[in-house]
Scaffold this active site. Structure first.
Site, PDB file in Angstrom:
ATOM      1  N   THR A   1       0.822  -1.221   0.000  1.00  0.00           N
ATOM      2  CA  THR A   1       0.000   0.000   0.000  1.00  0.00           C
ATOM      3  C   THR A   1       0.852   1.266   0.000  1.00  0.00           C
ATOM      4  OG1 THR A   1      -0.128   0.058   2.427  1.00  0.00           O
ATOM      5  CG2 THR A   1      -1.834  -1.198   1.264  1.00  0.00           C
TER       6      THR A   1
ATOM      7  N   HIS B   1      24.474   5.349  -4.358  1.00  0.00           N
ATOM      8  CA  HIS B   1      24.464   5.722  -5.768  1.00  0.00           C
ATOM      9  C   HIS B   1      25.828   6.186  -6.272  1.00  0.00           C
ATOM     10  CE1 HIS B   1      20.292   5.343  -5.018  1.00  0.00           C
ATOM     11  NE2 HIS B   1      20.048   6.578  -4.628  1.00  0.00           N
TER      12      HIS B   1
ATOM     13  N   ASP C   1      19.371  -0.929  -5.913  1.00  0.00           N
ATOM     14  CA  ASP C   1      19.804   0.466  -6.015  1.00  0.00           C
ATOM     15  C   ASP C   1      19.300   0.928  -7.375  1.00  0.00           C
ATOM     16  OD1 ASP C   1      21.111   2.872  -6.563  1.00  0.00           O
ATOM     17  OD2 ASP C   1      22.968   2.272  -5.572  1.00  0.00           O
ATOM     18  N   HIS C   2      18.254   1.751  -7.382  1.00  0.00           N
ATOM     19  CA  HIS C   2      17.580   2.027  -8.651  1.00  0.00           C
ATOM     20  C   HIS C   2      18.478   2.737  -9.655  1.00  0.00           C
ATOM     21  CE1 HIS C   2      16.836   5.931  -6.636  1.00  0.00           C
ATOM     22  NE2 HIS C   2      16.746   6.434  -7.861  1.00  0.00           N
TER      23      HIS C   2
ATOM     24  N   ARG D   1      -0.754  -3.587   6.389  1.00  0.00           N
ATOM     25  CA  ARG D   1      -1.687  -3.567   7.515  1.00  0.00           C
ATOM     26  C   ARG D   1      -3.117  -3.209   7.096  1.00  0.00           C
ATOM     27  NH1 ARG D   1      -0.228  -3.579  12.821  1.00  0.00           N
ATOM     28  NH2 ARG D   1       1.994  -3.685  13.316  1.00  0.00           N
TER      29      ARG D   1
ATOM     30  N   LYS E   1      20.834  18.942  -2.289  1.00  0.00           N
ATOM     31  CA  LYS E   1      19.452  19.378  -2.438  1.00  0.00           C
ATOM     32  C   LYS E   1      19.412  20.883  -2.709  1.00  0.00           C
ATOM     33  CE  LYS E   1      17.123  15.558  -1.237  1.00  0.00           C
ATOM     34  NZ  LYS E   1      16.155  14.894  -2.139  1.00  0.00           N
TER      35      LYS E   1
ATOM     36  N   VAL F   1       3.268  -8.000  10.174  1.00  0.00           N
ATOM     37  CA  VAL F   1       4.506  -8.731   9.919  1.00  0.00           C
ATOM     38  C   VAL F   1       5.092  -9.368  11.175  1.00  0.00           C
ATOM     39  CG1 VAL F   1       5.088  -7.340   7.893  1.00  0.00           C
ATOM     40  CG2 VAL F   1       5.936  -6.652  10.150  1.00  0.00           C
TER      41      VAL F   1
ATOM     42  N   LYS G   1      18.459  20.438 -11.670  1.00  0.00           N
ATOM     43  CA  LYS G   1      18.500  18.988 -11.514  1.00  0.00           C
ATOM     44  C   LYS G   1      19.409  18.450 -12.599  1.00  0.00           C
ATOM     45  CE  LYS G   1      15.738  14.750 -11.809  1.00  0.00           C
ATOM     46  NZ  LYS G   1      16.392  14.105 -10.654  1.00  0.00           N
TER      47      LYS G   1
END
Length: 478
Positions: free
Chosen positions: A14, A240, A177-178, A46, A339, A86, A344
């Site tokens: 979810t 990364h 690790d995307h 849950r 940040k 869980v 970007k």
């Protein structure tokens, strides 16, 4: 191409990550026939959802990718939901009953992938129950996908590893690790090892420095509480940036196997030169925290939700890293991430040495985001009567049509897991050595006076000291 057979059990079904990334990724695999009729997914969390509600959530998450509504409904019919605490053993018994039923219904051949998209503190709780309640199959494969962070320092990572390996072997654990699923990152090895233009030049004799920039123009948004316990070094560098560094500097693997590929990365991460003193950190690492923008339009980090008003958490870091291997002696690798910077941009720049002091240098630039492209900067004669050099870029950029067919990061990595390909997942030794290096920064920061935060306004390139760090090497950030 024969579709794969498997049952996936997703803990955290979810959550935001599941809706934004996982369901669209799995749908693309379904559209491309990598998974088909012998596939099912059990989502657990849950919330007391029904199968129908869960399927509607899945349909909503893939709405912008649907060409055929009937096909999408067919896809969603493979999804089942079971409410699960869980920590409650009884819930795993019910989960096993449903899993056995779906194994037979979809003929999954006992192939199971357990994907935990929850807090790392729950990883060992869940995996121990999977073993105790018999959810691991004897036929087919059992694989575990887990999200970062894997520990919060070397000690906690080692403790977590010890707990997980009571249930899963190392070659069954897929630490995601995307960034390693991104097209440009996956192409680094091809650029390096499949081009005679680069392969013999990729060493200290010809490379002056390497720069890795992971810049974001957004603030911490709704992640203030997480960021307070993390900071940019743990959030972006430990995983990364150091993974990209390893890919850029590793030796060519002795074979194409996942084992040899990961060994090559481990060798680099083992030889990162740790910082031995506060003076070394002060000379080679710049930390920062953003304040309000100069026009007052953007708030500072300390004004973000769930952030302490006197926080000393870093939102920016730049570092000069050295590798204790003969082929990289004297070659600095500069990394930075932050940040609320001015743009970007995720880029890699490899700067080659000039043939003489007056020679303009060649440079290979790889843009990972916001666009995907490659540029090689070469010297030619200035047109006209002059004999001076002029630098020109040879460029290639993927257009939007090409990008639409390209596997997305989670799509590629989930597919790799289904295929049993561990190359784009981090071995524990990679994680451990990355933490040891990062720990050397934090241990010395603790001995130093707190930096004067904030030290850069939101919407700028970062602290001035980050520019000075490269100026010492007679270069600048590209």
């Amino acid at each position: 191409m024969k579709p794969h057979s498997l049952l996936m059990i997703l803990f955290g079904a979810t959550g935001d990550l599941a809706a934004r990334k996982l369901y669209p990724a799995i749908y693309r695999l379904y559209k491309n026939n990598h998974i088909s009729e012998h596939f099912a997914l059990i989502g657990t969390a849950r919330r007391p959802w029904s199968d129908n509600h869960f399927r509607q959530v899945v349909l909503d998450s893939i709405a912008d990718q649907v060409d055929d509504p009937d096909h999408a409904q067919e896809f969603a019919s493979h999804f089942y939901y079971q409410s699960n605490d869980v920590t409650d053993s009884d819930h795993y018994i019910h989960l096993q009953e449903l899993a056995q039923k779906l194994d037979q219904q979809y003929q999954t051949q006992g192939n199971r992938i357990f994907y935990i998209s929850l807090s790392p503190k729950l990883f060992p709780v869940i995996t121990s129950q999977l073993k105790a309640q018999g959810l691991l199959t004897n036929q087919g494969y059992n694989r575990l996908i887990i999200e970062k962070p894997f520990g919060y320092d070397y000690q906690t990572a080692a403790e977590l590893q010890a707990q997980l390996t009571q249930t899963f072997k190392e070659n069954q654990i897929y630490r995601i690790d995307h960034y390693l699923g991104k097209e440009a990152i996956a192409s680094i090895k091809n650029i390096r090892f499949n081009n005679t233009l680069f392969a013999p030049l990729w060493n200290k004799k010809y490379i002056d420095n390497i720069q890795i920039s992971l810049a974001e123009d957004i603030g911490v948004e709704d992640r203030g509480a997480y960021y307070e316990s993390s900071g940019v070094v743990k959030d972006m560098i430990q995983n990364h940036a150091l993974q990209i560094l390893a890919l850029l500097t590793m030796d060519e693997p002795v074979s194409q196997t996942s084992e040899d590929f990961r060994k090559a990365k481990i060798n680099i991460l083992q030889h990162l030169r740790p910082f031995q003193s506060p003076d070394q950190v002060n000379s080679n690492v710049v930390r920062g925290q953003y304040g309000p923008s100069l026009d007052g339009h953007l708030k500072g980090y300390r004004q973000e939700e769930n952030v302490a008003s006197d926080s000393t958490t870093e939102t920016f870091v730049a570092a000069k890293i050295s590798i204790n291997l003969p082929q990289w002696e004297g070659v600095p690798i500069f990394i930075r991430s932050g940040k609320r910077m001015d743009q970007k941009s995720t880029t890699i720049n490899v700067i080659f040495k000039g043939l003489n002091e007056s020679e303009m240098t060649n440079r290979l630039s790889i843009e990972i985001a916001p666009k995907l492209g490659y540029q090689l900067f070469l010297n030619i004669k200035e047109p006209g009567y002059s004999n001076a050099n002029k630098v020109i870029p040879f460029s290639y950029e993927l257009n939007s049509d090409q990008a639409s067919y390209m596997p997305q990061d989670y799509e590629r990595l989930i597919y790799d897991c289904i295929e049993g390909n561990l190359s784009n997942f981090t071995h524990f030794e990679e994680v451990a050595n990355a933490w040891k290096f990062v720990d050397s920064i934090y241990e010395n920061w603790e001995k130093m006076e707190t930096s004067d935060f904030p030290n850069y306004p939101a919407g700028c390139p970062g602290p001035k000291k980050a520019q000075e760090l490269l100026a010492k090497h007679q270069t600048y950030w590209y």
